[in-house]
Motif scaffolding. Structure first.
Motif, PDB file in Angstrom:
ATOM      1  N   GLU A   1      54.001   2.552  47.672  1.00 37.57           N
ATOM      2  CA  GLU A   1      54.507   1.202  47.478  1.00 37.57           C
ATOM      3  C   GLU A   1      56.033   1.185  47.547  1.00 37.57           C
ATOM      4  OE1 GLU A   1      52.853  -1.691  47.341  1.00 37.57           O
ATOM      5  OE2 GLU A   1      51.104  -0.463  47.818  1.00 37.57           O
ATOM      6  N   ARG A   2      56.660   2.239  47.030  1.00 38.96           N
ATOM      7  CA  ARG A   2      58.119   2.336  47.079  1.00 38.96           C
ATOM      8  C   ARG A   2      58.600   2.408  48.527  1.00 38.96           C
ATOM      9  NH1 ARG A   2      63.118   0.960  45.859  1.00 38.96           N
ATOM     10  NH2 ARG A   2      64.609   2.683  45.824  1.00 38.96           N
TER      11      ARG A   2
ATOM     12  N   THR B   1      58.125  -1.016  50.191  1.00 30.55           N
ATOM     13  CA  THR B   1      59.118  -1.980  49.702  1.00 30.55           C
ATOM     14  C   THR B   1      60.480  -1.746  50.343  1.00 30.55           C
ATOM     15  OG1 THR B   1      57.975  -2.228  47.580  1.00 30.55           O
ATOM     16  CG2 THR B   1      60.315  -2.818  47.643  1.00 30.55           C
TER      17      THR B   1
ATOM     18  N   GLN C   1      62.576  -4.319  52.666  1.00 36.19           N
ATOM     19  CA  GLN C   1      63.926  -4.719  52.242  1.00 36.19           C
ATOM     20  C   GLN C   1      64.960  -4.403  53.327  1.00 36.19           C
ATOM     21  OE1 GLN C   1      64.155  -2.516  48.545  1.00 36.19           O
ATOM     22  NE2 GLN C   1      63.796  -4.356  47.325  1.00 36.19           N
TER      23      GLN C   1
END
Length: 304
Positions: free
Chosen positions: A231-232, A235, A239
């Motif tokens: 998930e990091r 993300t 971004q």
């Protein structure tokens, strides 16, 4: 309502991979009942006078949208001036093409990147040995370090430097160009992740590895395998894409200490053939869906 679109690629590049990317997008559009025309950038001449327009042979009607897979920024800007939605926008392509501008924006958004020092702009070869403070650069970034030209693709124009003498020679060689000095992420030697972002989601990803090169690009001999990002990682990729204002992009992440992801590069025109063959997920389908949703128009298939 049936949409019409143009897909633009560069007419001066001989490699078939550029046409292949455009044709993958055209096929994805066809599956959504969208008519598209392929154009090379030199088939569309920007005409500037009291009223700006395009000079073309044959096609006179402007499309509902353009997918711009090229780096001809002036043409992309001209299409936007004519009121045509362009994916990706000219500014996003321009930022992505310039690694210095990309890192500036990523730093502005407080996103993790390697420590980076921008080489001062130079106009002359006089007193070159004293123009770059190599001692301070080495002290800040440590050796080995990366020298990276601002403009380059497919892992080219990126150099791993081991000694001060090597650094001095490379600086002499590329002096006059825009370039940067960057921390070498040793924990990611010969490996990285390519995540394909479309809109607000990561649609597919692959891990690239090389046994013989610090770069993991497939064009430099790297191998690929499907990858399931954390998930990091997802993300960060989203971004990064949003930071440069792109609708879609290929985002490369490095493996930092303890496997923490670090943003390496963003490619607004990332070719998708390799990632499609690796993961069997076609980003072109997602790109077309994103355009339909962005324009707020249902495709003919869904109206039936």
């Amino acid at each position: 309502m049936t949409l019409t679109g143009w897909i633009i690629y560069n007419g001066s590049l001989q490699s078939k991979k550029f046409l292949d990317f455009a044709m993958m997008l055209q096929l994805a559009a066809k599956k959504q009942y969208i008519d598209t025309i392929l154009f090379t950038n030199n088939q569309l001449l920007t005409y500037l006078y009291e009223q700006s327009k395009l000079l073309t042979k044959g096609e006179k009607n402007l499309p509902d949208f353009v997918i711009f897979t090229d780096k001809d920024i002036y043409l992309a800007q001209h299409l936007e001036m004519l009121g045509i939605p362009v994916f990706n926008r000219a500014e996003a392509i321009e930022i992505s093409d310039d690694k210095i501008r990309t890192y500036q924006l990523l730093a502005k958004h407080h996103l993790p990147i390697p420590k980076t020092i921008v080489a001062p702009k130079a106009f002359s070869n006089h007193h070159l040995d004293h123009f770059y403070n190599l001692e301070l650069i080495i002290e800040t970034l440590r050796l080995p370090l990366i020298v990276k030209e601002a403009f380059g693709s497919f892992g080219e124009q990126v150099y791993l430097i081991h000694t001060k003498e090597e650094l001095r020679k490379k600086v002499h060689e590329i002096h006059g160009k825009s370039f940067l000095f960057q921390q070498f992420i040793e924990t990611s030697y010969g490996k990285d992740i390519r995540l394909q972002v479309v809109g607000n989601q990561v649609v597919t990803a692959m891990k690239r590895t090389s046994k013989n090169d610090f770069r993991a690009n497939i064009t430099t001999g790297g191998e690929m395998e499907a990858y399931y990002p954390s998930e990091r990682e997802k993300t960060l990729a989203i971004q990064a894409t949003q930071a440069i204002g792109a609708d879609f992009a290929g985002v490369d992440l490095l493996f930092g200490e303890n496997e923490q992801p670090i943003i390496c590069e963003i490619n607004s025109n990332a070719h998708i053939r390799n990632i499609y063959e690796c993961t069997h997920i076609n980003p072109a389908d997602f790109i077309i869906d994103h355009i339909i949703q962005t324009l707020g128009i249902k495709d003919e298939k869904n109206d039936k």
